[in-house]
Design a protein around this motif. Structure first.
Motif, short mmCIF file in Angstrom:
data_model
loop_
_atom_site.label_atom_id
_atom_site.label_comp_id
_atom_site.label_asym_id
_atom_site.label_seq_id
_atom_site.Cartn_x
_atom_site.Cartn_y
_atom_site.Cartn_z
N THR A 119 4.39 -9.52 0.41
CA THR A 119 2.95 -9.36 0.90
C THR A 119 2.74 -7.90 0.76
O THR A 119 3.40 -7.16 0.43
N THR A 120 1.63 -7.67 1.42
CA THR A 120 1.53 -6.05 1.56
C THR A 120 0.90 -5.80 2.97
O THR A 120 0.34 -6.64 3.52
N ASN A 152 -1.12 -2.74 4.72
CA ASN A 152 -1.67 -1.18 4.70
C ASN A 152 -1.32 -0.58 3.19
O ASN A 152 -1.07 0.31 3.16
N THR A 153 -1.59 -1.51 2.28
CA THR A 153 -1.25 -1.06 0.70
C THR A 153 0.23 -1.08 0.44
O THR A 153 0.40 -0.58 -0.69
N TYR A 154 0.95 -1.04 1.50
CA TYR A 154 2.63 -1.11 1.35
C TYR A 154 3.08 -2.46 1.26
O TYR A 154 2.76 -3.51 1.76
N THR A 204 9.39 -2.98 5.43
CA THR A 204 8.17 -2.67 4.70
C THR A 204 8.71 -1.14 4.33
O THR A 204 9.45 -0.47 4.83
N PHE A 211 7.38 2.32 2.69
CA PHE A 211 6.21 3.24 2.37
C PHE A 211 6.72 4.65 2.23
O PHE A 211 7.05 5.32 3.15
N THR A 234 -0.34 7.35 10.17
CA THR A 234 -0.92 7.45 8.74
C THR A 234 -1.67 8.62 8.90
O THR A 234 -2.00 9.35 9.90
#
Length: 254
Positions: free
Chosen positions: A198-199, A201-203, A218, A220, A254
């Motif tokens: 899955t993703t 925060n777009t990662y 994850t 990033f 972020t």
């Protein structure tokens, strides 16, 4: 005028001591306190012999004063020297105690992530989590043993370990030297340990779950976050993957 019985020098009537030799001029009888003339050998009132009376020069007291002053100055210098030595020893002890602590305070080396606090974990997972430590390690072998996957020595690894009741929480943050290396590690790890893709925060995010373990990894940029919560006795977990993702959100800057 008062004439000194010792040297014959003429002194004023109000003088108590001879201005030349310092002899006491007020020849008071020690028996009846009658003030006799300075040259008297016997008291005019009671006949007491005044020859045995000890005459103390006034200058004797004056000469002693500089000696006391010198002693005081020397004492102050010694006390000041002792204070400097004690202060230096105290500073050295403090520095020795702080050296090990400086090795733990390495958050500046970990870019892109902030450490989790027990307060944040309590809010997300519930309970009363405590830090079990250690907080930091750059030993790739140790990190590899936790993740069961080989790691290069050229990494910066941030490690947190928490516990609550019958559950433990492991948090790993790995900083690679490039995005390419982080991506390669992530793909190799998720290929070996299949999970839900899955993703977050777009990662890219992979969820690994069994009866008594929930883990999420994850990637990033050049950074990887790995969080795992597990039961110490193998029973069913009362936590969800959504809760683990919230912990990752807390860590990510972020």
């Amino acid at each position: 005028m008062k004439f000194c019985p010792r040297c014959g020098t003429a002194n004023l009537d109000i003088a108590n001591y001879c201005k030349k030799c310092g002899t006491y001029l007020n020849n008071i009888c020690p028996r009846c306190s009658y003030p006799n003339k300075p040259e008297a050998n016997f008291c005019a009132k009671c006949g007491y012999s005044l020859k045995t009376r000890q005459l103390i020069p006034a200058m004797q007291t004056i000469v002693q004063q500089p000696t006391r002053r010198v002693t005081t100055i020397q004492s102050r210098k010694e006390e000041k020297k002792k204070l400097i030595i004690i202060s230096a020893i105290a500073i050295a002890i403090i520095l020795i105690l702080l050296i090990p602590l400086s090795n733990i305070n390495v958050h500046d080396e970990v870019i892109g992530v902030q450490p989790l606090t027990t307060y944040e974990i309590d809010n997300i997972l519930g309970g009363n989590w405590v830090t079990l430590g250690p907080e930091y390690t750059s030993d790739a072998i140790q990190i590899s043993s936790i993740m069961h996957f080989p790691l290069s020595q050229n990494i910066t690894a941030y490690y947190q370990f928490f516990g609550f009741s019958d559950y433990n929480l492991v948090v790993l943050y790995i900083n690679f030297s490039s995005n390419k290396l982080a991506k390669a590690f992530y793909l190799n790890y998720t290929e070996k340990y299949h999970g839900v893709q899955t993703t977050l925060n777009t990662y890219p995010l992979t969820i690994l779950q069994s009866t008594n373990i929930i883990a999420e990894i994850t990637e990033f940029g050049p950074y990887i976050i790995y969080i795992e919560v597990y039961s110490l006795h193998g029973e069913q977990l009362n936590y969800t993957t959504t809760q683990i993702e919230k912990l990752i959100n807390y860590m990510e800057i972020t």
